[in-house]
Design an enzyme around this catalytic site. Structure first.
Site, mmCIF file in Angstrom:
data_model
loop_
_atom_site.group_PDB
_atom_site.id
_atom_site.type_symbol
_atom_site.label_atom_id
_atom_site.label_comp_id
_atom_site.label_asym_id
_atom_site.label_seq_id
_atom_site.Cartn_x
_atom_site.Cartn_y
_atom_site.Cartn_z
ATOM 1 C CG ASP A 75 -1.708 -1.289 1.327
ATOM 2 O OD1 ASP A 75 -2.568 -1.501 0.465
ATOM 3 O OD2 ASP A 75 -1.435 -2.108 2.220
ATOM 4 C CG HIS A 78 -3.626 -5.071 3.133
ATOM 5 N ND1 HIS A 78 -3.145 -4.298 2.108
ATOM 6 C CD2 HIS A 78 -4.075 -6.214 2.565
ATOM 7 C CE1 HIS A 78 -3.293 -4.951 0.967
ATOM 8 N NE2 HIS A 78 -3.859 -6.117 1.211
HETATM 9 P P1 NAX Z 1 -3.217 -17.761 -4.759
HETATM 10 O O1 NAX Z 1 -4.599 -18.286 -4.600
HETATM 11 O O2 NAX Z 1 -2.617 -17.623 -6.114
HETATM 12 O O3 NAX Z 1 -2.228 -18.661 -3.894
HETATM 13 C C1 NAX Z 1 -2.478 -19.033 -2.579
HETATM 14 C C2 NAX Z 1 -1.742 -20.328 -2.337
HETATM 15 O O4 NAX Z 1 -1.850 -20.592 -0.932
HETATM 16 C C3 NAX Z 1 -2.346 -21.515 -3.077
HETATM 17 O O5 NAX Z 1 -1.320 -22.188 -3.781
HETATM 18 C C4 NAX Z 1 -2.951 -22.371 -1.970
HETATM 19 O O6 NAX Z 1 -2.849 -23.758 -2.246
HETATM 20 C C5 NAX Z 1 -2.072 -21.989 -0.794
HETATM 21 N N1 NAX Z 1 -2.698 -22.188 0.517
HETATM 22 C C6 NAX Z 1 -3.986 -22.004 0.864
HETATM 23 N N2 NAX Z 1 -4.151 -22.337 2.155
HETATM 24 C C7 NAX Z 1 -2.942 -22.710 2.634
HETATM 25 C C8 NAX Z 1 -2.479 -23.168 3.885
HETATM 26 N N3 NAX Z 1 -3.311 -23.327 4.914
HETATM 27 N N4 NAX Z 1 -1.172 -23.474 4.020
HETATM 28 C C9 NAX Z 1 -0.314 -23.351 2.981
HETATM 29 N N5 NAX Z 1 -0.707 -22.942 1.751
HETATM 30 C C10 NAX Z 1 -2.006 -22.612 1.591
HETATM 31 O O7 NAX Z 1 -3.209 -16.371 -3.974
HETATM 32 P P2 NAX Z 1 -2.154 -15.193 -4.082
HETATM 33 O O8 NAX Z 1 -2.545 -14.280 -5.177
HETATM 34 O O9 NAX Z 1 -0.791 -15.751 -4.075
HETATM 35 O O10 NAX Z 1 -2.468 -14.397 -2.729
HETATM 36 C C11 NAX Z 1 -2.160 -14.947 -1.466
HETATM 37 C C12 NAX Z 1 -2.740 -14.078 -0.373
HETATM 38 O O11 NAX Z 1 -2.141 -12.777 -0.382
HETATM 39 C C13 NAX Z 1 -4.242 -13.833 -0.485
HETATM 40 O O12 NAX Z 1 -4.831 -13.984 0.794
HETATM 41 C C14 NAX Z 1 -4.318 -12.387 -0.947
HETATM 42 O O13 NAX Z 1 -5.542 -11.788 -0.583
HETATM 43 C C15 NAX Z 1 -3.153 -11.805 -0.199
HETATM 44 N N6 NAX Z 1 -2.643 -10.502 -0.660
HETATM 45 C C16 NAX Z 1 -2.151 -9.670 0.283
HETATM 46 C C17 NAX Z 1 -1.584 -8.450 -0.031
HETATM 47 C C18 NAX Z 1 -1.027 -7.553 1.026
HETATM 48 O O14 NAX Z 1 -0.610 -6.448 0.670
HETATM 49 N N7 NAX Z 1 -0.991 -7.901 2.314
HETATM 50 C C19 NAX Z 1 -1.582 -7.972 -1.442
HETATM 51 C C20 NAX Z 1 -1.671 -9.091 -2.441
HETATM 52 C C21 NAX Z 1 -2.644 -10.181 -2.075
HETATM 53 O O15 NAX Z 1 -3.932 -9.769 -2.425
#
Ligand code: NAX
Length: 406
Positions: free
Chosen positions: A186, A214
């Site tokens: 952000d 966030h």
């Molecule tokens: P994706 O859906 O591409 O990847 C998530 C991965 O996490 C998947 O491969 C899934 O199998 C794995 N996963 C799910 N549950 C799990 C667990 N209990 N243990 C280990 N692995 C697990 O999502 P992606 O685009 O990579 O985003 C990941 C997270 O980042 C989301 O929650 C998203 O909202 C968050 N974000 C946070 C941001 C921030 O600034 N704090 C910005 C970017 C993003 O939106």
């Protein structure tokens, strides 16, 4: 409780880094262990390649990577492992993949908690919150049992601030300040928009602050920002642009990226995660960096929530919040709104917050003790000492006595 006390004392005594020592002895520093959850996801994929290339901890630092995924994620993760192998990264001394949290977090120095449950069709925000809080409660427990004693944990998975709270509360032997929720993306987004508006390179913009959550309630604040060393508000004089364009655009930038790209921010999120940990590890003392950290009551923000504030990263894995900034009426209103949302989020996951009784004494408290002592504020020192467990109070009294006699 015994383990808690022993751990906190050990943490206090432990050297924060062996970096200076190690550089004298060898070209490459002995490996540090980094865990990444959700490593096969889109952020994870971008992240691990950059960690392996030395962008996280320095080009002289060997790295062991522990990649953590769900059972279902193990197959795509094996492809990521192949690509890491094919990258032939000289700094990567070992890579492992697991869905077992204790194995993945074993003795780690840093963990980047990226994996989270995605929002399913028809799922409401509170359902998503509950599903993720459960994941982060489990991860907190495993980190408590297995992570290295001075580890730092960066929570990226959403809702990041409240996930950090849940993980920390489930890790009773770790300091709350070891958990940081990411708001650096952000801040970088906000700096980019200011640079564009002022028509300057982004490196000329500093002291932009993200306060709070966030989420769309975050408050991107330009009150203290500088452009080329000058007060930003003397260059961007259009308050209407700040309130009606800049602030909502930063708050909703994630959605803007999704609309354009058809997928959520991934490379920029990975970049922000790299920036956060790199600055904490190697230091960036001249910058104000936004990080969501446990509130200590500064700026009148409620205790016990992970609230984004400006911090200064001194290196050696240590950071300090920037305190005592003047807050105008508009900022106070915006800061309260995002605080309110964080309190509501906390209340919605209360069933997963076991309580603070066994927590070690926090950095905040020890830092306040130090500051009060240096400022000669005897009443404040005595007040803090009276709130500390006896073993700390005794040590502080001894330090005071030896200083008085020297
Ligand atoms: P994706 O859906 O591409 O990847 C998530 C991965 O996490 C998947 O491969 C899934 O199998 C794995 N996963 C799910 N549950 C799990 C667990 N209990 N243990 C280990 N692995 C697990 O999502 P992606 O685009 O990579 O985003 C990941 C997270 O980042 C989301 O929650 C998203 O909202 C968050 N974000 C946070 C941001 C921030 O600034 N704090 C910005 C970017 C993003 O939106």
């Amino acid at each position: 409780m015994l383990r808690t006390t022993a751990n906190s004392l050990f943490r206090l005594a432990a050297p924060r880094s062996t970096r200076a020592f190690a550089t004298k002895k060898a070209d490459l520093l002995p490996p540090l262990k980094v865990a990444v959850t959700g490593a096969a996801g889109q952020i994870g994929y971008a992240l691990v390649m950059r960690i392996a290339s030395g962008e996280l901890l320095g080009k002289d630092q060997l790295i062991e990577l522990n990649l953590i995924e769900t059972e279902a994620g193990m197959s795509p993760l094996s492809g990521v492992m192949m690509e890491l192998e094919d990258g032939a990264f000289p700094l990567l001394s070992k890579v492992s993949a697991t869905s077992n949290l204790n194995e993945g977090f074993g003795d780690i120095d840093y963990a980047l908690l990226v994996g989270a449950s995605p929002r399913g069709p028809g799922m409401e925000r509170k359902d998503l919150m509950a599903a993720n809080a459960k994941i982060f409660a489990e991860q907190g427990k495993a980190l408590n049992e297995s992570a290295g004693i001075n580890s730092k944990i960066l929570v990226v998975g959403n809702p990041a601030n409240t996930n950090a709270l849940v993980a920390s509360e489930n890790a009773p032997d770790m300091w709350p300040e070891q958990f940081i929720a990411m708001t650096r993306l952000d801040q970088s987004r906000a700096k980019g928009l200011v640079a564009e508006k002022a028509n300057v390179p982004v490196k000329d913009v500093d002291r932009v602050i993200i306060w709070g959550n966030h989420s769309a309630t975050q408050y991107p604040d330009l009150s203290h920002a500088r452009i080329g060393g000058k007060w930003a508000k003397s260059i961007i004089t259009d308050d209407k642009w700040i309130r009606n364009d800049f602030i909502p655009r930063v708050q909703k930038r994630g959605a803007e990226v999704i609309d354009a790209r058809g997928a959520s921010s991934a490379a920029s999120a990975a970049s922000a995660a790299i920036d956060t940990i790199r600055d904490i590890h190697l230091g960036s003392p001249e910058q104000w960096l936004s990080n969501a950290i446990p509130s200590d009551g500064s700026y009148g923000i409620a205790d016990g929530i992970w609230y984004s504030v400006p911090t200064v990263c001194e290196g050696d894995s240590h950071y300090r919040r920037v305190k005592n900034l003047p807050i105008d009426e508009y900022s106070a209103k915006m800061m309260n709104a995002t605080e309110k949302e964080l309190i509501e989020e906390r209340d919605s996951v209360r069933h997963l917050l076991p309580g603070h009784e066994n927590k070690p004494v926090s950095w905040n408290m020890l830092e306040s003790l130090h500051d009060a002592y240096v400022a000669g504020e005897t009443d404040k020192v005595n007040k803090i000492l009276s709130d500390l467990p006896p073993e700390y109070a005794k040590g502080a009294e001894q330090a005071r006595a030896s200083e008085a006699s020297s």
